[in-house]
Design an enzyme around this catalytic site. Structure first.
Site, PDB file in Angstrom:
ATOM      1  N   THR A  77      38.087  53.042  35.585  1.00  0.00           N
ATOM      2  CA  THR A  77      39.245  52.938  34.682  1.00  0.00           C
ATOM      3  C   THR A  77      39.065  51.654  33.873  1.00  0.00           C
ATOM      4  O   THR A  77      38.137  50.877  34.140  1.00  0.00           O
ATOM      5  CB  THR A  77      40.578  52.840  35.465  1.00  0.00           C
ATOM      6  OG1 THR A  77      40.651  51.546  36.078  1.00  0.00           O
ATOM      7  CG2 THR A  77      40.693  53.923  36.521  1.00  0.00           C
ATOM      8  N   ASP A  78      39.955  51.406  32.913  1.00  0.00           N
ATOM      9  CA  ASP A  78      39.863  50.167  32.132  1.00  0.00           C
ATOM     10  C   ASP A  78      40.012  48.945  33.040  1.00  0.00           C
ATOM     11  O   ASP A  78      39.346  47.938  32.854  1.00  0.00           O
ATOM     12  CB  ASP A  78      40.941  50.136  31.046  1.00  0.00           C
ATOM     13  CG  ASP A  78      40.582  51.072  29.900  1.00  0.00           C
ATOM     14  OD1 ASP A  78      39.385  51.479  29.822  1.00  0.00           O
ATOM     15  OD2 ASP A  78      41.476  51.417  29.112  1.00  0.00           O
ATOM     16  N   CYS A  79      40.905  49.057  34.030  1.00  0.00           N
ATOM     17  CA  CYS A  79      41.131  47.898  34.910  1.00  0.00           C
ATOM     18  C   CYS A  79      40.234  47.898  36.146  1.00  0.00           C
ATOM     19  O   CYS A  79      40.058  46.865  36.791  1.00  0.00           O
ATOM     20  CB  CYS A  79      42.607  47.790  35.292  1.00  0.00           C
ATOM     21  SG  CYS A  79      43.340  49.340  35.811  1.00  0.00           S
ATOM     22  N   TYR A  80      39.663  49.036  36.477  1.00  0.00           N
ATOM     23  CA  TYR A  80      38.713  49.133  37.608  1.00  0.00           C
ATOM     24  C   TYR A  80      37.444  49.841  37.119  1.00  0.00           C
ATOM     25  O   TYR A  80      37.244  51.029  37.370  1.00  0.00           O
ATOM     26  CB  TYR A  80      39.342  49.910  38.766  1.00  0.00           C
ATOM     27  CG  TYR A  80      40.437  49.147  39.477  1.00  0.00           C
ATOM     28  CD1 TYR A  80      40.148  48.400  40.621  1.00  0.00           C
ATOM     29  CD2 TYR A  80      41.757  49.170  39.018  1.00  0.00           C
ATOM     30  CE1 TYR A  80      41.143  47.685  41.273  1.00  0.00           C
ATOM     31  CE2 TYR A  80      42.751  48.465  39.659  1.00  0.00           C
ATOM     32  CZ  TYR A  80      42.444  47.723  40.786  1.00  0.00           C
ATOM     33  OH  TYR A  80      43.418  47.016  41.429  1.00  0.00           O
TER      34      TYR A  80
END
Lengths: 401, 135
Positions: A138-141
């Site tokens: 994901t964008d954050c992970y």
């Protein structure tokens, strides 16, 4: 004269508490009588050690750089799949989980040599295990793949959380058919060739507190060699079964959900087990202290094997077909003696619950309490008892249209 | 009459020889075959219980050794790992030879290797892999 847990704890802290095991209390009560024994004794310790399939542990492993989201991905420990439907760095590993590559029962009977329970044993023994993660990113992970060695001490929370342990009484398993069967109660020889049982009987926690007067949510216990807590009734808790005059259930009845930090536990008390033709499971050691609040609590702890009855069930037909037939009843005194009689036949017995280790646990917990290292807690919520109306519902299928 | 439980390993060149016949015929030994396994072109393994006079037993063993058969007491091939055993006693209900019994006071397993016939039922049922039998 009734005592409170607070008063008992004061005595424990001063090193003055009188503590006996659930085995020792039997002779003590026979000599002193219930009234005197209830005045003299402060705590009775119980113990049990046996395969308890509804066991597992949840872990938090911290965050990698860059971050990876375990939740919704795939997590394996030594090739054994863990449940990753939690937050980014948490997962739950169940005792009965098996590697995808395990042939299971396709080569019958399967051996089930290594599963979730064995991973838990390895971790508690301080061994490194392989952690493999596949994530979707994901964008954050952003990270998608992780393969690393990891050990218990490198993780954050490592919590044994068993939804159903310490069954209050259990079936005696036999086989009426003419072929060998492989069950969670072991290999059962044809035509009543053997009978397997699984309870510590007079040492077993819930058989010494049959109506759950002292054991409840919040009770501090010996768990896997460390300290744990009763956190709820266990799944399938079934207090409204047939009971004797001593309130002791004649059938599998109450269960406990328990929790504790794996880091304080020892592999001697948490053992991976392989049941041929059935699967993997975790043998768990549990010890529960019973505060002697009054004569009634004391009397219940003095129950002996000859007063505890277990049902004999045919695992070739009645058990798999969910039929309620019971072939007979026997006491734990008979079972532990090595032979029972059924339909005119002498049948050798085998245990799955280790009485030897149950006794070790009760003695160890006794020494912890006597040394003032283990203080009792008061239950904050009681467990449903025989008058609660709580019973275990069978599955009701509602076929799809 | 004394009994001896032995593990005999036959080299490849002896597999087709009627050797046990000679133990009976020439040495007057009562012979009970407990287990046998032949791997063609490799070796044969036999667990036997021999029953006979002491000198005949010794002579019989000498005869086997003279031919090149490896003769070992069976107990050597049975390993009971007490540290792995949890004393659950699951094995005691299936052992038919009397090798596994339970000290009922201690509730602890007693393993008498000399009574074992290497049927391996205990190996099958032990959840903790506490028994190993190499045959």
């Amino acid at each position: 004269m009734a005592k409170t847990i607070q008063e008992i704890n004061e005595k424990i802290k001063k090193g003055e508490a009188v503590v006996l095991t659930a085995e020792e209390i039997i002779d003590f009560v026979a000599e002193e009588g219930v009234k005197k024994a209830a005045q003299k004794v402060d705590v009775v310790t119980t113990g049990t050690f046996g395969p308890m399939c509804s066991s597992g542990a949840y872990f938090n492993v911290g965050h990698t750089r860059p971050r990876i989201k375990l939740g919704g991905g795939k997590v394996h420990l030594n090739d054994v799949p863990a449940y990753a439907g939690l937050a980014a760095a948490d997962f739950y590993l169940g005792a009965t989980a098996l590697p995808e590559e395990d042939p299971r029962n396709s080569v019958f009977p399967g051996r089930f040599e290594y599963g979730g329970a064995h991973v838990i044993e390895d971790l508690v023994a301080g061994k490194d295990v392989r952690l493999a993660v596949q994530a979707y990113g994901t964008d954050c992970y952003p990270r998608k793949k992780l393969e690393t060695w990891i050990s218990l001490k490198e993780m954050n929370e490592t919590v044994l959380f068993n939804p159903r342990n310490a069954y209050q009484n259990y079936n005696v398993a036999v086989n009426l058919s003419d072929k060998v069967i492989y069950t969670y109660m072991g290999m059962l020889m044809p035509k009543l060739g053997n009978a397997n049982y699984s309870s510590a009987g007079q040492l077993s926690p819930l058989l010494n507190d049959p109506e759950y007067r002292t054991i409840g949510v919040g009770t501090r216990i010996f768990l896997g060699g460390g300290v744990g807590y009763v956190v709820w009734n266990g799944t399938q808790h079934n207090p409204t079964v047939l009971r004797g005059d001593n309130h002791v259930p004649h059938r599998p009845a109450g269960t406990l959900a328990v929790l504790g930090d794996l880091k304080g536990m020892g592999a001697h008390w948490l053992r991976g087990a392989s049941l041929i033709g059935y699967g993997c499971t975790l043998a768990v050691g549990i010890g529960v202290p019973i505060p002697i609040l009054d004569e009634e609590v004391l009397r219940a702890t003095s129950v002996k094997d000859s007063e505890i009855v277990a049902p004999i069930v045919d695992y070739s037909q009645a058990y798999p077909q969910l039929e309620s037939d019971i072939l007979g009843e026997v006491t734990y005194a008979q079972l532990r003696n090595g032979t029972i009689e059924l339909r005119g036949k002498k049948i050798p017995t085998g245990g799955f619950s280790s009485y030897f280790k149950a006794r070790e646990i009760a003695l160890l917990l006794k020494s912890w309490i006597k040394e003032g290292k283990f203080i009792l807690t008061e239950a904050v919520v009681t467990l449903p008892d025989s008058k609660s109306g709580v019973s275990f519902k069978p599955f009701k299928e509602r076929p799809l249209q | 009459m004394p009994k001896r439980k032995l593990l005999l390993t036959f080299p490849n060149n002896l597999i087709d020889q009627p050797i046990t016949y000679h133990l009976v015929k020439d040495y007057d030994l009562e012979l009970n075959i407990l287990r046998a396994r032949i791997t063609p072109k490799e070796e044969g393994r036999l667990i036997v219980e021999l029953n006979g006079k002491k000198e005949k037993l010794n002579l019989g063993e000498e005869y086997l050794k003279g031919l090149g058969v490896r003769v070992e007491p069976l107990a050597l091939d049975i390993a009971f790992y007490e540290d792995r055993c949890t004393q659950c006693t699951a094995c005691s209900g299936v052992c038919r030879s009397g090798a596994i019994s339970v000290d009922r006071k201690e509730m602890k397993i007693i393993f008498e290797k000399d009574k074992c016939i290497a049927c391996e039922l205990c190996v099958t049922v032990c959840p903790f892999r506490a028994v190993e039998i190499t045959f």
